[in-house]
Design a protein around this motif. Structure first.
Motif, mmCIF file in Angstrom:
data_model
loop_
_atom_site.group_PDB
_atom_site.id
_atom_site.type_symbol
_atom_site.label_atom_id
_atom_site.label_comp_id
_atom_site.label_asym_id
_atom_site.label_seq_id
_atom_site.Cartn_x
_atom_site.Cartn_y
_atom_site.Cartn_z
ATOM 1 N N GLN A 199 0.833 -1.211 0.000
ATOM 2 C CA GLN A 199 0.000 0.000 0.000
ATOM 3 C C GLN A 199 0.862 1.254 0.000
ATOM 4 O OE1 GLN A 199 -2.232 -1.057 3.509
ATOM 5 N NE2 GLN A 199 -4.072 -1.493 2.305
ATOM 6 N N VAL A 200 1.964 1.213 0.730
ATOM 7 C CA VAL A 200 2.878 2.360 0.755
ATOM 8 C C VAL A 200 3.487 2.568 -0.627
ATOM 9 C CG1 VAL A 200 5.049 3.243 1.706
ATOM 10 C CG2 VAL A 200 3.376 2.156 3.211
ATOM 11 N N ILE A 201 3.918 1.484 -1.259
ATOM 12 C CA ILE A 201 4.517 1.581 -2.590
ATOM 13 C C ILE A 201 3.496 2.118 -3.596
ATOM 14 C CG2 ILE A 201 5.507 0.264 -4.509
ATOM 15 C CD1 ILE A 201 7.405 0.755 -2.113
ATOM 16 N N GLU A 202 2.240 1.635 -3.520
ATOM 17 C CA GLU A 202 1.197 2.155 -4.415
ATOM 18 C C GLU A 202 1.032 3.657 -4.247
ATOM 19 O OE1 GLU A 202 -2.570 0.229 -4.047
ATOM 20 O OE2 GLU A 202 -2.059 -1.278 -5.526
ATOM 21 N N ALA A 203 0.993 4.108 -2.996
ATOM 22 C CA ALA A 203 0.831 5.547 -2.738
ATOM 23 C C ALA A 203 2.018 6.338 -3.269
ATOM 24 C CB ALA A 203 0.659 5.787 -1.244
ATOM 25 N N LEU A 204 3.224 5.829 -3.059
ATOM 26 C CA LEU A 204 4.421 6.527 -3.543
ATOM 27 C C LEU A 204 4.465 6.592 -5.069
ATOM 28 C CD1 LEU A 204 7.091 5.077 -1.089
ATOM 29 C CD2 LEU A 204 6.196 7.413 -1.134
ATOM 30 N N VAL A 205 4.128 5.482 -5.718
ATOM 31 C CA VAL A 205 4.153 5.460 -7.183
ATOM 32 C C VAL A 205 3.065 6.370 -7.745
ATOM 33 C CG1 VAL A 205 3.805 3.996 -9.219
ATOM 34 C CG2 VAL A 205 5.229 3.197 -7.337
ATOM 35 N N ALA A 206 1.861 6.318 -7.163
ATOM 36 C CA ALA A 206 0.782 7.191 -7.627
ATOM 37 C C ALA A 206 1.169 8.656 -7.462
ATOM 38 C CB ALA A 206 -0.514 6.895 -6.864
ATOM 39 N N ASN A 207 1.799 8.983 -6.340
ATOM 40 C CA ASN A 207 2.255 10.350 -6.104
ATOM 41 C C ASN A 207 3.301 10.759 -7.136
ATOM 42 O OD1 ASN A 207 2.594 12.837 -4.765
ATOM 43 N ND2 ASN A 207 4.357 12.026 -3.685
ATOM 44 N N ARG A 208 4.219 9.873 -7.408
ATOM 45 C CA ARG A 208 5.277 10.186 -8.367
ATOM 46 C C ARG A 208 4.727 10.332 -9.786
ATOM 47 N NH1 ARG A 208 10.183 12.363 -7.325
ATOM 48 N NH2 ARG A 208 11.679 11.709 -8.868
ATOM 49 N N LEU A 209 3.741 9.486 -10.135
ATOM 50 C CA LEU A 209 3.149 9.572 -11.475
ATOM 51 C C LEU A 209 2.364 10.861 -11.666
ATOM 52 C CD1 LEU A 209 1.859 5.934 -12.035
ATOM 53 C CD2 LEU A 209 3.757 7.063 -13.207
ATOM 54 N N THR A 210 1.701 11.327 -10.612
ATOM 55 C CA THR A 210 0.872 12.521 -10.742
ATOM 56 C C THR A 210 1.631 13.805 -10.460
ATOM 57 O OG1 THR A 210 0.101 12.258 -8.471
ATOM 58 C CG2 THR A 210 -1.247 11.292 -10.204
ATOM 59 N N SER A 211 2.777 13.703 -9.786
ATOM 60 C CA SER A 211 3.594 14.874 -9.493
ATOM 61 C C SER A 211 5.058 14.492 -9.663
ATOM 62 C CB SER A 211 3.325 15.356 -8.064
ATOM 63 O OG SER A 211 4.109 16.479 -7.777
#
Length: 92
Positions: free
Chosen positions: A62-74
């Protein structure tokens, strides 16, 4: 000639609604990125490789998903200057 009298209308109850506040958030592509990561089962794959402890509030996946989503959007690097590898005690 036929007389055209108005049809009797059924009486509906009227409800008055007062909007006291409105919250507007611009999510951008975050929901799309999050759904894409869920479809790829990123959290499941990461959790298979690196299971978390029972006392954790969220899993490693879940942490990795949040980090990747954050990186993809910003994608701009933060104050730290970029990504650094982080290893948990379980995965060493």
């Amino acid at each position: 000639m036929t007389s055209r009298s108005p049809r009797p209308r059924s009486q509906r109850q009227r409800v008055e609604v007062a909007v006291t506040s409105v919250v507007e958030k611009r999510l951008g592509a975050l929901p799309v990125a999050a759904e894409f990561l869920r479809r790829l089962d990123v959290a499941g794959i990461v959790d298979e490789v690196c299971p978390g402890g029972a006392s954790a509030l969220v899993t490693h996946g879940q942490v990795i998903e949040a980090l990747v989503a954050n990186r993809l959007t910003s994608p701009a690097a933060g104050a730290g200057g970029g990504l650094r590898p982080v290893h948990c005690e379980t995965c060493r």
